[in-house]
Design an enzyme around this catalytic site. Sequence first.
Site, PDB file in Angstrom:
ATOM      1  N   SER A 138      10.291  -3.812  -2.626  1.00  0.00           N
ATOM      2  CA  SER A 138      10.352  -5.099  -3.333  1.00  0.00           C
ATOM      3  C   SER A 138      11.794  -5.579  -3.340  1.00  0.00           C
ATOM      4  CB  SER A 138       9.872  -4.945  -4.782  1.00  0.00           C
ATOM      5  OG  SER A 138      10.164  -6.103  -5.537  1.00  0.00           O
ATOM      6  N   TYR A 151      10.653  -0.912 -12.967  1.00  0.00           N
ATOM      7  CA  TYR A 151       9.987  -1.379 -11.741  1.00  0.00           C
ATOM      8  C   TYR A 151      10.989  -1.449 -10.587  1.00  0.00           C
ATOM      9  CZ  TYR A 151       7.572  -4.136  -8.283  1.00  0.00           C
ATOM     10  OH  TYR A 151       7.019  -4.565  -7.087  1.00  0.00           O
TER      11      TYR A 151
HETATM   12  N1  LIG Z   1       3.046  -9.532  -5.453  1.00  0.00           N
HETATM   13  C1  LIG Z   1       4.354  -9.452  -5.440  1.00  0.00           C
HETATM   14  O1  LIG Z   1       5.077 -10.390  -5.846  1.00  0.00           O
HETATM   15  C2  LIG Z   1       5.008  -8.232  -4.890  1.00  0.00           C
HETATM   16  C3  LIG Z   1       4.380  -6.998  -4.839  1.00  0.00           C
HETATM   17  N2  LIG Z   1       5.046  -5.915  -4.337  1.00  0.00           N
HETATM   18  C4  LIG Z   1       4.396  -4.617  -4.210  1.00  0.00           C
HETATM   19  O2  LIG Z   1       3.320  -4.746  -3.308  1.00  0.00           O
HETATM   20  C5  LIG Z   1       2.362  -3.727  -3.552  1.00  0.00           C
HETATM   21  C6  LIG Z   1       0.981  -4.357  -3.640  1.00  0.00           C
HETATM   22  O3  LIG Z   1       0.972  -5.252  -4.723  1.00  0.00           O
HETATM   23  P1  LIG Z   1       0.120  -6.594  -4.734  1.00  0.00           P
HETATM   24  O4  LIG Z   1      -0.789  -6.649  -3.599  1.00  0.00           O
HETATM   25  O5  LIG Z   1       1.050  -7.693  -4.957  1.00  0.00           O
HETATM   26  O6  LIG Z   1      -0.662  -6.366  -6.131  1.00  0.00           O
HETATM   27  P2  LIG Z   1      -2.207  -6.195  -6.474  1.00  0.00           P
HETATM   28  O7  LIG Z   1      -2.260  -5.915  -7.938  1.00  0.00           O
HETATM   29  O8  LIG Z   1      -2.969  -7.353  -5.952  1.00  0.00           O
HETATM   30  O9  LIG Z   1      -2.640  -4.889  -5.667  1.00  0.00           O
HETATM   31  C7  LIG Z   1      -2.174  -3.620  -6.053  1.00  0.00           C
HETATM   32  C8  LIG Z   1      -2.998  -2.555  -5.357  1.00  0.00           C
HETATM   33  O10 LIG Z   1      -2.484  -1.261  -5.739  1.00  0.00           O
HETATM   34  C9  LIG Z   1      -3.576  -0.425  -6.103  1.00  0.00           C
HETATM   35  N3  LIG Z   1      -3.170   0.574  -7.081  1.00  0.00           N
HETATM   36  C10 LIG Z   1      -2.477   0.396  -8.229  1.00  0.00           C
HETATM   37  N4  LIG Z   1      -2.353   1.557  -8.885  1.00  0.00           N
HETATM   38  C11 LIG Z   1      -2.982   2.502  -8.133  1.00  0.00           C
HETATM   39  C12 LIG Z   1      -3.215   3.890  -8.276  1.00  0.00           C
HETATM   40  N5  LIG Z   1      -2.776   4.585  -9.348  1.00  0.00           N
HETATM   41  N6  LIG Z   1      -3.891   4.558  -7.315  1.00  0.00           N
HETATM   42  C13 LIG Z   1      -4.353   3.883  -6.243  1.00  0.00           C
HETATM   43  N7  LIG Z   1      -4.169   2.561  -6.033  1.00  0.00           N
HETATM   44  C14 LIG Z   1      -3.502   1.881  -6.979  1.00  0.00           C
HETATM   45  C15 LIG Z   1      -4.629  -1.389  -6.662  1.00  0.00           C
HETATM   46  O11 LIG Z   1      -5.921  -0.816  -6.495  1.00  0.00           O
HETATM   47  P3  LIG Z   1      -6.845  -0.254  -7.677  1.00  0.00           P
HETATM   48  O12 LIG Z   1      -6.480  -0.987  -8.946  1.00  0.00           O
HETATM   49  O13 LIG Z   1      -8.228  -0.509  -7.207  1.00  0.00           O
HETATM   50  O14 LIG Z   1      -6.502   1.200  -7.716  1.00  0.00           O
HETATM   51  C16 LIG Z   1      -4.457  -2.587  -5.749  1.00  0.00           C
HETATM   52  O15 LIG Z   1      -5.258  -2.423  -4.599  1.00  0.00           O
HETATM   53  C17 LIG Z   1       2.818  -3.019  -4.820  1.00  0.00           C
HETATM   54  O16 LIG Z   1       3.490  -1.835  -4.442  1.00  0.00           O
HETATM   55  C18 LIG Z   1       3.802  -3.998  -5.450  1.00  0.00           C
HETATM   56  O17 LIG Z   1       4.762  -3.363  -6.232  1.00  0.00           O
HETATM   57  C19 LIG Z   1       6.319  -6.014  -3.865  1.00  0.00           C
HETATM   58  C20 LIG Z   1       6.976  -7.187  -3.903  1.00  0.00           C
HETATM   59  C21 LIG Z   1       6.372  -8.398  -4.379  1.00  0.00           C
HETATM   60  O1  LIG Z   2       8.010  -6.937  -6.600  1.00  0.00           O
HETATM   61  C1  LIG Z   2       7.722  -8.050  -6.994  1.00  0.00           C
HETATM   62  C2  LIG Z   2       8.546  -9.215  -6.819  1.00  0.00           C
HETATM   63  S1  LIG Z   2       9.428  -9.543  -8.216  1.00  0.00           S
HETATM   64  O2  LIG Z   2       8.474  -9.910  -9.311  1.00  0.00           O
HETATM   65  O3  LIG Z   2      10.168  -8.343  -8.633  1.00  0.00           O
HETATM   66  O4  LIG Z   2      10.329 -10.653  -7.871  1.00  0.00           O
END
Ligand SMILES: NC(=O)C1=CN([C@@H]2O[C@H](COP(=O)(O)OP(=O)(O)OC[C@H]3O[C@@H](n4cnc5c(N)ncnc54)[C@H](OP(=O)(O)O)[C@@H]3O)[C@@H](O)[C@H]2O)C=CC1
Ligand SMILES: O=CCS(=O)(=O)O
Length: 251
Positions: A138, A151
């Site tokens: 991120s 985070y």
């Molecule tokens: N959206 C944003 O602005 C950004 C997101 N990110 C990162 O991208 C990644 C994906 O996030 P994003 O798609 O945005 O968010 P979502 O919440 O849409 O998706 C997150 C995914 O992670 C899974 N997950 C969470 N906890 C667990 C666990 N304990 N075990 C297995 N699976 C888990 C969830 O599945 P389930 O709940 O079914 O287990 C879900 O499929 C994350 O690592 C996030 O930190 C990075 C930068 C920016």
């Molecule tokens: O990882 C997620 C993006 S932000 O919320 O930290 O800008």
Amino acid sequence: MPIAMITGATSGFGRAAARRFAADGWSLILTGRRSERLEALEQELEGKVEVLTLTLDVRDAEAVARAVEALPAGFREVTCLVNNAGLALAPKPAQEVDLADWHTMIDTNVTGLVNVTHAMLPRLIATGAGASIINIGSVAGSWPYPGGHVYGATKAFVEQFGYNLRCDLKGTGVRVTDISPGMAETEFTLVRTKGDQAASDALYSGTTPLQAEDIAEQIFHVATLPEHININRLEVMPTRQTWSPFTIDRD
Ligand SMILES: NC(=O)C1=CN([C@@H]2O[C@H](COP(=O)(O)OP(=O)(O)OC[C@H]3O[C@@H](n4cnc5c(N)ncnc54)[C@H](OP(=O)(O)O)[C@@H]3O)[C@@H](O)[C@H]2O)C=CC1
Ligand SMILES: O=CCS(=O)(=O)O
């Protein structure tokens, strides 16, 4: 066909990446905790590509190791691991948050990612040249902001862990990339605010955030580069997101 294993495939980047890999015929190992969403995605993709779903909490090291050990024939020669499962919680000042939320972020974003990587390294090394680990970091891992506390620190771990892995994987052909997105419209903010849909909608309104498909495209691009190329880190922001100046506390 090459095989991609994607953690967190039930939503956001992970689900979009599954669709992107499927569009090019890759076989898929899709994981997440919400089995009904995994089943829905499997139904959507079946007939087009081979899909194995694993209902898995990445925080459970033993369950992760067992699942990887039990991968059936046809799903063992994994070409690309996408360590995507993760979350943010507690978007408040550090001094106001629950310790449990910090632990959940560390357990998921750090320990969970390490659990999956440790279990999968032998499989990726067996695949050899052209294999890759794509870790979803991120911008928060590089750039501090109020409420980022643990985070951002977990995502800094992700970045450094990937660089150190590269040192140890020299000669195996396995590549490691940190893709670090900025603001992207997924369920991320709904999770971060523990279900506050209005807060999530407000964050993404009036601007043009990244979409899950934008990051899925970057993931697929990195996974399909010629095997002699390793992108170490790819930071991707919306054009309409940028940095703030330093702030000063004044009398
Ligand atoms: N959206 C944003 O602005 C950004 C997101 N990110 C990162 O991208 C990644 C994906 O996030 P994003 O798609 O945005 O968010 P979502 O919440 O849409 O998706 C997150 C995914 O992670 C899974 N997950 C969470 N906890 C667990 C666990 N304990 N075990 C297995 N699976 C888990 C969830 O599945 P389930 O709940 O079914 O287990 C879900 O499929 C994350 O690592 C996030 O930190 C990075 C930068 C920016
Ligand atoms: O990882 C997620 C993006 S932000 O919320 O930290 O800008």
